[in-house]
Enzyme design. Structure first.
Site, short mmCIF file in Angstrom:
data_model
loop_
_atom_site.label_atom_id
_atom_site.label_comp_id
_atom_site.label_asym_id
_atom_site.label_seq_id
_atom_site.Cartn_x
_atom_site.Cartn_y
_atom_site.Cartn_z
N HIS A 131 72.89 13.59 -21.03
CA HIS A 131 72.79 14.49 -22.15
C HIS A 131 73.06 13.72 -23.45
O HIS A 131 73.93 12.85 -23.50
CB HIS A 131 73.81 15.63 -22.03
CG HIS A 131 73.49 16.59 -20.94
ND1 HIS A 131 73.57 17.95 -21.11
CD2 HIS A 131 73.05 16.40 -19.67
CE1 HIS A 131 73.23 18.55 -19.98
NE2 HIS A 131 72.91 17.61 -19.09
N GLU A 167 77.46 17.72 -28.35
CA GLU A 167 78.23 17.22 -27.22
C GLU A 167 79.70 17.31 -27.62
O GLU A 167 80.03 17.20 -28.81
CB GLU A 167 77.85 15.79 -26.85
CG GLU A 167 76.39 15.59 -26.47
CD GLU A 167 75.96 16.37 -25.24
OE1 GLU A 167 76.84 16.77 -24.45
OE2 GLU A 167 74.74 16.58 -25.08
N HIS A 224 77.65 13.12 -20.78
CA HIS A 224 76.99 12.55 -21.95
C HIS A 224 77.16 11.05 -22.12
O HIS A 224 76.45 10.42 -22.92
CB HIS A 224 77.43 13.26 -23.24
CG HIS A 224 78.91 13.38 -23.41
ND1 HIS A 224 79.75 12.30 -23.47
CD2 HIS A 224 79.70 14.49 -23.58
CE1 HIS A 224 80.99 12.72 -23.66
NE2 HIS A 224 81.00 14.04 -23.71
N ASP A 249 71.83 20.80 -31.08
CA ASP A 249 72.62 20.62 -29.86
C ASP A 249 73.87 19.85 -30.20
O ASP A 249 73.91 19.07 -31.17
CB ASP A 249 71.82 19.88 -28.79
CG ASP A 249 72.55 19.86 -27.45
OD1 ASP A 249 72.80 20.95 -26.90
OD2 ASP A 249 72.88 18.77 -26.97
N ASP A 252 68.34 16.05 -26.77
CA ASP A 252 68.26 17.42 -26.28
C ASP A 252 67.71 18.36 -27.35
O ASP A 252 66.98 19.30 -27.04
CB ASP A 252 69.64 17.90 -25.81
CG ASP A 252 70.03 17.30 -24.48
OD1 ASP A 252 69.23 16.51 -23.93
OD2 ASP A 252 71.13 17.60 -23.98
#
Length: 310
Positions: free
Chosen positions: A156, A10, A61, A8, A161
């Protein structure tokens, strides 16, 4: 041996059409799975993107510009990331988004390879929609469907995640040996449910003070606009707050009919400051002030560059 990696990212934001545009990756998290077992090997980097983070992305986030100022650039972490994912089956939730950002980074490094050249990509959103056509495919909902504890996911985060995605994937495909496809549907009764091993919990990630104070500020701002309940039965006045806890409850401030936007914003700001003083220590408030000042300076510097003022 089947080696898979749940990944994942960000980012600083995204274009309106979902493409990277001028945006960059600021965090990447990876979790290794070998022969359907989470091995404990994982990778996480915070990355300096050399550009400001959009306010909307930061609300998601909680990563601030100041937190990334002393972090490595993507070029610095790329060799280790490539070594970790090369040759694996890469599990990504909404793969088109993350691979677009990864591919942009490879391009900036003048690499000829793209993510699909390094790995076999599995889009777990598409997989979830096939397995659970009547359920939403977002990660929070899938955790609910498969009874996976995601209580730590208050915001997040790439590594958290990726950890949750690894468990969701194993849950969704737990009965893989006996899955029966009929007209593109799965016989749900034949799927064995994934269970986290007894006594095992996801590690509690350390949170930097800067991220903590911004998270508290963000929760208060969200709580201000969230009506929880009337102050009393039949009342037109409401209590605002957050489902995270009673400490975020406060009177709901509605904008008066004749009240100007600036005056309304001033009332909201006063209420925000009151809650910040109640929930944060004096040291935390100083950290928050420094973070907000640094973000304002970074935003102004970026605007000056865009407007060719520097």
């Amino acid at each position: 041996m089947l080696r898979q990696v749940a990944l994942d990212t960000e980012t600083t934001g995204k274009n309106d059409d979902g493409t990277p545009g001028e945006h960059r990756i600021i965090e990447v998290g990876c979790v290794e799975i070998i022969d359907r077992r989470i091995t404990g090997r994982q990778l996480r980097f915070l990355i300096n993107p050399d550009r400001p983070i959009d306010a909307e992305a930061q609300r998601v986030h909680g990563i601030s510009n100041e937190m990334l100022a002393d972090k490595p650039h993507f070029a610095d972490i790329a060799p280790q990331l490539i070594d970790f994912i090369r040759g694996s089956e890469l599990l990504i939730h909404n793969a088109r988004f993350d691979t677009a950002f990864l591919d942009k980074e490879w391009t900036l490094l003048r690499m000829s390879e793209r993510t699909a050249d390094l790995c076999r990509i599995v889009d777990t959103v598409a997989l979830a929609r096939k397995i659970n056509p009547n359920n939403q495919a977002n990660l929070d909902n899938l955790c609910r469907v498969y009874e996976i504890d995601n209580s730590r996911r208050t915001q997040h985060g790439a590594l958290l995640d990726a950890q949750l995605l690894a468990e969701v994937y194993l849950a969704m495909t737990g009965g893989q040996a006996s899955l029966v496809f009929e007209e593109n549907s799965l016989q749900q009764s034949q799927v064995r449910r994934w269970q986290r091993p007894q006594g095992v919990t996801l590690p509690c990630m350390g949170v930097e003070p800067e991220r903590h104070v911004k998270h508290v500020e963000t929760l208060i701002k969200l709580a201000q606009g969230h009506k929880l309940r009337p102050t009393e039965e039949g009342s037109s006045e409401f209590i605002a707050g957050s489902d995270w806890g009673a400490e975020f409850e406060m009177p709901y401030l509605a904008k008066g009919k004749e009240e100007g936007k600036k005056d309304y914003a001033k009332r909201l700001r006063a209420q925000l400051n009151e809650k910040l003083n109640a929930l944060l220590s004096a040291d935390d408030l100083q950290i928050l002030a420094a973070v907000n000042a640094a973000e304002k300076d970074a935003q102004q510097a970026w605007e000056d560059r865009v407007n060719h003022k520097v």
